[in-house]
Design an enzyme around this catalytic site. Structure first.
Site, short mmCIF file in Angstrom:
data_model
loop_
_atom_site.label_atom_id
_atom_site.label_comp_id
_atom_site.label_asym_id
_atom_site.label_seq_id
_atom_site.Cartn_x
_atom_site.Cartn_y
_atom_site.Cartn_z
N ALA A 222 47.99 28.70 40.17
CA ALA A 222 48.24 29.91 39.49
C ALA A 222 48.78 29.79 37.99
CB ALA A 222 49.18 30.74 40.35
N SER B 122 57.68 21.37 36.44
CA SER B 122 58.67 20.49 36.54
C SER B 122 57.97 19.65 37.74
CB SER B 122 60.21 21.33 37.20
OG SER B 122 60.55 20.11 37.62
N VAL C 158 48.64 22.52 48.41
CA VAL C 158 47.61 22.89 49.51
C VAL C 158 46.55 24.15 48.71
CG1 VAL C 158 48.12 22.51 51.50
CG2 VAL C 158 48.94 24.58 50.53
N ALA D 85 40.27 25.81 49.51
CA ALA D 85 38.88 26.55 49.82
C ALA D 85 38.88 27.99 49.36
CB ALA D 85 39.02 26.58 51.45
N LYS E 3 30.71 25.41 49.64
CA LYS E 3 31.03 26.19 50.74
C LYS E 3 30.26 27.44 51.06
CE LYS E 3 35.08 28.73 52.60
NZ LYS E 3 36.38 29.24 52.33
N VAL F 199 67.80 32.13 33.09
CA VAL F 199 67.06 32.92 32.45
C VAL F 199 67.81 33.93 31.61
CG1 VAL F 199 65.52 35.06 33.11
CG2 VAL F 199 65.59 33.03 34.36
N LEU G 274 51.60 32.47 44.56
CA LEU G 274 52.67 32.60 45.73
C LEU G 274 53.91 33.37 45.39
CD1 LEU G 274 52.26 28.70 46.95
CD2 LEU G 274 51.34 30.95 47.97
N THR H 136 41.89 33.54 50.76
CA THR H 136 41.72 34.55 49.78
C THR H 136 43.05 34.46 48.55
OG1 THR H 136 43.06 35.64 51.52
CG2 THR H 136 40.91 36.24 50.96
N ILE I 185 43.73 31.96 46.20
CA ILE I 185 43.13 31.52 44.88
C ILE I 185 42.67 32.89 44.28
CG2 ILE I 185 41.47 30.15 43.57
CD1 ILE I 185 42.26 27.96 45.56
#
Ligand code: FAD
Length: 502
Positions: A17, A39, A47, A50, A78, A188, A333, A344, A346
């Site tokens: 991401a 980091s 992972v 696909a 693919k 933060v 994520l 889906t 990515i």
């Protein structure tokens, strides 16, 4: 107006991401100062290998050279996903990308196919899809249309090594001016009045300030959740799988040009073939099976020798209530997770980036703009969620309480309506610009053994013989074209084999 422009962007996280965001923003918005903090000690999820064809739009956006990218990521092509044992044990169907057959007049191909099956003149859907026929024969070429016909050729995406993909994107982003900082963020700093994030603080005390923060820190959501407490919409009652055990293995033969999703007793297993190895994982529901049993199932069902120790990942299906809150936009994520069944995640990163570009803020961070972004992102998540739930829900398996629970659960109204309309009339309507097109739904609905009671009356405009001729013509063209394609392995060897320069 110029004074109000965002000029400093901080990206938190350097997984897929983070580097996708850095590559896209640095390529598209050259005036921005972009800093990415990651980091190495924390690492990435490792992972996510696909993809679906829409990734080619992202590749075009960042001006990526496709052959070079495949070479550098040990990638393969693919053409779809093969689902085995999903409806019933022994079933196999494919969600092949792109269109199938061709429409006649205003009526789409699937309606003729439904009639053709009843009258015994239509073969399996695969016979009318170059994409699926090529996949089943392990063949591949870039062929957007079948020459001299009105038929689509093959539509493709990629399978690649996640770590190499992030590294490839990093090179693109850094060449375009993005700056990387290594370090663990431990704090933060927020504005006392607006609550906006002003800086992230590294373990060595360094502060990295910015105007727009993109949270790509993974499941934890360092800014969006830990700092801003946005909240999470939990969908685990519809998507109960909450863990995956993953292991790479040696290739047992030439890599297939498709991903496999094989249903297991309490979940399912992926096989993603790359040039140098195969990625395997068992997604399972911990309420029904232990981690040890899930690992044993995985190891018993991989094709080549394992190349590492299996490792387990934990997750929860759902999405952040507001992926964009204040001056923080979460991607990847950190923004939510739908399990990898239809590859889906990515895409959802790419989608978030595209929408961030179209809703790019000023420093006033107007609520109306943020709300518009959040509504559109939520819509995309929800429609993809429905598509994934369908695979679980429409099953006839009796071998475990897991599958019975999935079959008997109440599904979202949006999905229930779609299934009901299909069951009664064989119709599917794509809502607004939802990701999956009608033929994708059609393949999964029929693949999971949902049989419509009727088809559209316009399909009766052809005589029986005309209908038979229609299918026979398309079937022959597809089969002939497929037989002339090179093997997938040969195509890669010729154009984009890892370790071979162009
Ligand atoms: C089992 C499984 C299978 C999957 N399969 C697929 C698939 O086939 N297809 C697909 O599209 N997607 C798939 N996904 C999803 C995919 O892996 C992710 O969408 C993708 O990798 C993006 O992850 P990310 O960059 O958001 O997070 P991560 O890879 O977790 O990266 C987080 C980054 O944040 C950094 N970070 C975190 N905390 C700090 C801190 N305090 N200080 C500094 N840096 C920090 C980390 O170092 C890291 O760089 C799968 C996911 C899972 C769990």
């Amino acid at each position: 107006m110029g004074d109000n422009r965002v000029t400093k962007v901080v990206i938190v996280g350097g997984g897929t991401a983070g580097w996708m965001a850095a590559a896209a923003l640095s390529r598209m918005m050259g005036h921005l100062s972009i800093r990415l903090v990651e980091s190495d000690a924390i690492g990435t999820v490792g992972v996510g290998e696909a993809t679906i064809p829409a990734i080619r739009l992202f590749n075009a956006l960042i001006d990526l050279d496709e052959d070079e990218f495949i070479r550098e990521t040990q990638g393969t092509f693919k053409l779809g996903i093969e689902f085995r044992d999903w409806g019933r044990i022994g079933d196999a169907y494919m969600h092949a990308f792109g269109q199938i057959g061709r429409s006649l007049g205003i009526l789409q191909f699937p309606q003729y196919w439904l009639r053709g099956r009843r009258e015994g003149v239509a073969g399996p859907l695969a016979d009318y899809s170059l994409t699926e026929t090529a996949a089943r024969r392990n063949r591949f070429a870039r062929l957007p249309r079948i020459p001299n016909t009105s038929l689509d050729g093959s539509t493709y995406a990629f399978q690649f090594d996640a770590a190499l993909y992030a590294a490839h994107l990093r090179r693109i982003a850094e060449r375009a001016g993005a700056q990387r900082t290594e370090g663990r963020i431990e704090g933060v700093r927020r504005n006392g009045e607006t609550g906006h994030v002003e800086a992230v603080i590294l373990e060595n005390g360094e502060e990295i300030g910015g105007e727009l923060f993109i949270d790509c820190s993974g499941f934890r959501g360092l800014l969006i959740e830990e700092a801003l407490e946005t909240g999470f919409e939990d969908w685990s009652h519809w998507l109960p799988c909450d863990r995956a055990v993953a292991v790479p293995s040696e290739n047992a033969g030439p890599p297939r040009p498709y991903t496999q999703a094989i249903a297991q007793r309490c979940g399912w297993q992926w096989r993603i073939p790359l040039q140098h190895r195969t990625g395997n994982g068992h997604v399972f529901c911990s309420e029904f099976i232990s981690e040890d049993e899930a690992t044993a199932t995985l190891l018993a069902n991989i094709e080549g020798r394992p190349l590492a120790e299996p490792r387990t990942l934990r997750f929860r299906a759902g999405m952040r209530k507001r992926a964009w809150t204040g001056n923080v936009v979460a991607l990847g994520l950190a923004s939510g997770f739908l399990e990898p069944l239809e590859s889906t995640s990515i895409h959802l990163i790419q989608n978030g980036i595209a929408k961030l570009l179209s809703h790019f803020p000023d420093r006033d961070f107007a609520a109306v703009n943020i709300d518009a972004y959040n509504r559109r992102v939520a819509f995309d998540y929800e429609r993809i969620r429905d598509f994934i739930i369908l695979h679980y829900h429409a099953n006839q398996r009796t071998d475990s309480p897991f599958w019975v629970r999935c079959r008997e659960m109440a599904v979202p109204d949006t999905l229930a309506r779609k299934v009901e309309l299909f069951r009664s009339h064989g119709r599917i309507f794509r809502e607004e610009d939802e990701l999956f097109i009608e033929i994708a739904w059609f393949q999964v609905l029929t693949g999971q053994n949902i049989a419509p009671q009727s088809y559209h009356p316009l399909a009766d405009a052809l005589t029986h013989d005309e209908l038979a001729g229609f299918f026979s013509d398309i079937g022959k063209i597809v089969a002939n074209t497929a037989s002339r394609l090179p093997s997938h392995a040969d195509f890669i060897a010729q154009h984009c084999a890892a370790g071979v320069s162009a």
